[in-house]
Motif scaffolding. Structure first.
Motif, PDB file in Angstrom:
ATOM      1  N   UNK A  77      41.174  17.732  63.203  1.00 55.68           N
ATOM      2  CA  UNK A  77      40.475  18.725  63.986  1.00 55.68           C
ATOM      3  C   UNK A  77      38.632  17.881  64.729  1.00 55.68           C
ATOM      4  N   UNK A 113      47.159  16.889  60.544  1.00 59.35           N
ATOM      5  CA  UNK A 113      47.077  17.426  61.727  1.00 59.35           C
ATOM      6  C   UNK A 113      45.019  17.196  61.309  1.00 59.35           C
ATOM      7  N   UNK A 156      36.370  24.539  67.831  1.00 55.39           N
ATOM      8  CA  UNK A 156      37.158  24.086  66.997  1.00 55.39           C
ATOM      9  C   UNK A 156      38.125  23.331  67.939  1.00 55.39           C
ATOM     10  N   UNK A 157      38.660  21.545  67.815  1.00 56.24           N
ATOM     11  CA  UNK A 157      39.854  22.025  68.206  1.00 56.24           C
ATOM     12  C   UNK A 157      40.667  21.233  67.941  1.00 56.24           C
ATOM     13  N   UNK A 158      41.966  21.080  67.851  1.00 55.77           N
ATOM     14  CA  UNK A 158      42.808  19.721  67.063  1.00 55.77           C
ATOM     15  C   UNK A 158      43.992  19.533  67.803  1.00 55.77           C
ATOM     16  N   UNK A 159      44.899  18.488  66.996  1.00 58.01           N
ATOM     17  CA  UNK A 159      46.072  17.815  67.510  1.00 58.01           C
ATOM     18  C   UNK A 159      46.684  17.455  66.658  1.00 58.01           C
ATOM     19  N   UNK A 160      48.072  17.176  66.377  1.00 57.33           N
ATOM     20  CA  UNK A 160      49.550  16.451  65.188  1.00 57.33           C
ATOM     21  C   UNK A 160      49.752  15.385  65.669  1.00 57.33           C
TER      22      UNK A 160
END
Lengths: 270, 101
Positions: free
Chosen positions: A233, A231, A244-248
């Motif tokens: 962020x 993950x 705060x942003x995230x991707x996997x």
């Protein structure tokens, strides 16, 4: 025709590079099915390690390189040519996380040498390519280098040695002042010299080197050591506030520039 | 800390554009193939070019900008195969991404 990977790891007062190398090696074994040789020193190599290296080479490293956070033992990378026990070698930084079998493709297409010439940052699109100076060459990256034991490659590594030994001269010549020795810049200059100051696309890996850059954090999605899901962020600053942003991600290799982050990944799996 | 808790506590939002860019980065490298002494990208342009000729052999420019003489049908089949497999995977992951909207 033997194939394998070689890693250089020397512990400093701040970071345990050997531990990073062991983490990297397990992933190389798993995803690329390649044996791994480590070049290290007596102080870094733990006596109680259970990991079985293909070959352990102990040397006395040059510790004459300092960053803000302390000593950075990165000199002597040119010795990879001499130390590698393999006909075809992947020379990787220990903070490059192999997370797919993608690097194996290199063995299908390269002549005898190749490295990354372009980069991208995960979660930070349109990253500028790094130049060694304002009007200098685009930087190449020594993070991932594939090579065979040919005369041309021998010359490239010998030239890296020459650049390392005369780094101040090349800093003045190319107008960069990093203050520290960087293998990326030594490789950029060496390859340019060997190619007669021309660019040969066949020396470059045809996809981007992916960095985990500033304001970006990366975590293992679960504790399984060899799982490929992470993950990512990103602290997106907007109007003075962090969003705060995230991707996997999975099945994608990447380079963790921040060593604290890398240590965090390793620690989290313990 | 568990990653799910970390994302919840920091009120992190899933970034669609970054995820889309990551998928493109990942799958573009999977479309690359070394064959016939050249390096090829299994993209629409190369496949269409190979498909538009009828001759057995053809000289085309590879991604290193070198002219390479290829067995047209053989290369076409390989590129089509890689294109189909990779695009199916890309599509599957894209669908997963869309479901997060």
């Amino acid at each position: 025709m033997t194939r394998g990977a070689i890693l250089f790891a020397f512990n400093t007062e701040k970071f345990n590079y050997y531990e990073m190398a062991e983490y990297a090696a397990k992933r190389i074994n798993h995803f690329l099915k390649l044996p791994v040789t480590i070049v290290t020193d007596e102080d870094s190599y733990p006596k109680d390690t259970e990991y079985v290296w293909d070959k352990v080479i102990k040397i006395t490293p040059d510790k004459n390189n300092t960053r803000v956070w302390g000593t950075w033992i990165n000199k002597g990378r040119w010795q990879a040519f001499e130390f590698t026990p393999y006909d075809e070698t992947l020379l990787l930084d220990v903070d490059y996380i192999v997370n797919s079998s993608n690097l194996l493709k290199i063995f299908d297409f390269y002549d005898d040498f190749c490295c990354h010439n372009t980069i991208d940052f995960l979660m930070q699109p349109n990253a500028e390519q790094e130049k060694i100076s304002h009007y200098g060459y685009n930087s190449l990256w020594a993070t991932v280098v594939a090579f065979k034991k040919t005369n041309k490659v021998k010359n490239i590594f010998n030239c890296m040695k020459m650049v390392q030994n005369n780094y101040e001269f090349y800093m003045n010549l190319h107008s960069f002042n990093t203050g520290i020795y960087r293998n990326d810049y030594a490789l950029t200059i060496a390859l340019s010299i060997i190619n007669g100051h021309l660019t040969d696309n066949r020396d470059f890996i045809p996809w981007n080197l992916l960095h985990i850059g500033n304001n970006t954090q990366i975590y293992k999605s679960n504790k399984n050591e060899l799982d490929s899901e992470f993950t990512v962020t990103f602290d997106n600053w907007q109007r003075g506030k962090i969003r705060k942003e995230y991707i996997t991600i999975n099945d994608l290799d990447f380079h963790v520039m921040d060593k604290e982050l890398y240590v965090g990944i390793i620690e989290n799996e313990k | 800390m568990d990653i799910k808790n970390l994302l919840t506590e920091s009120k992190a939002r899933f970034n669609h554009n970054s995820a889309k860019a990551y998928l493109a980065e990942k799958f573009k490298s999977k479309l690359i193939l070394a064959e016939h002494g050249g390096l090829w990208k299994a993209d629409a342009e190369t496949i269409s070019l190979l498909n538009s000729f009828t001759s057995a052999n053809l000289v085309i420019i590879d991604t290193f900008n070198n002219p390479v003489k290829v067995d047209r049908q053989q290369l076409l089949e390989k590129l089509q195969q890689i294109y189909e497999t990779t695009m199916e995977q890309w599509y599957a992951e894209w669908q997963l991404l869309e479901s997060k909207r």
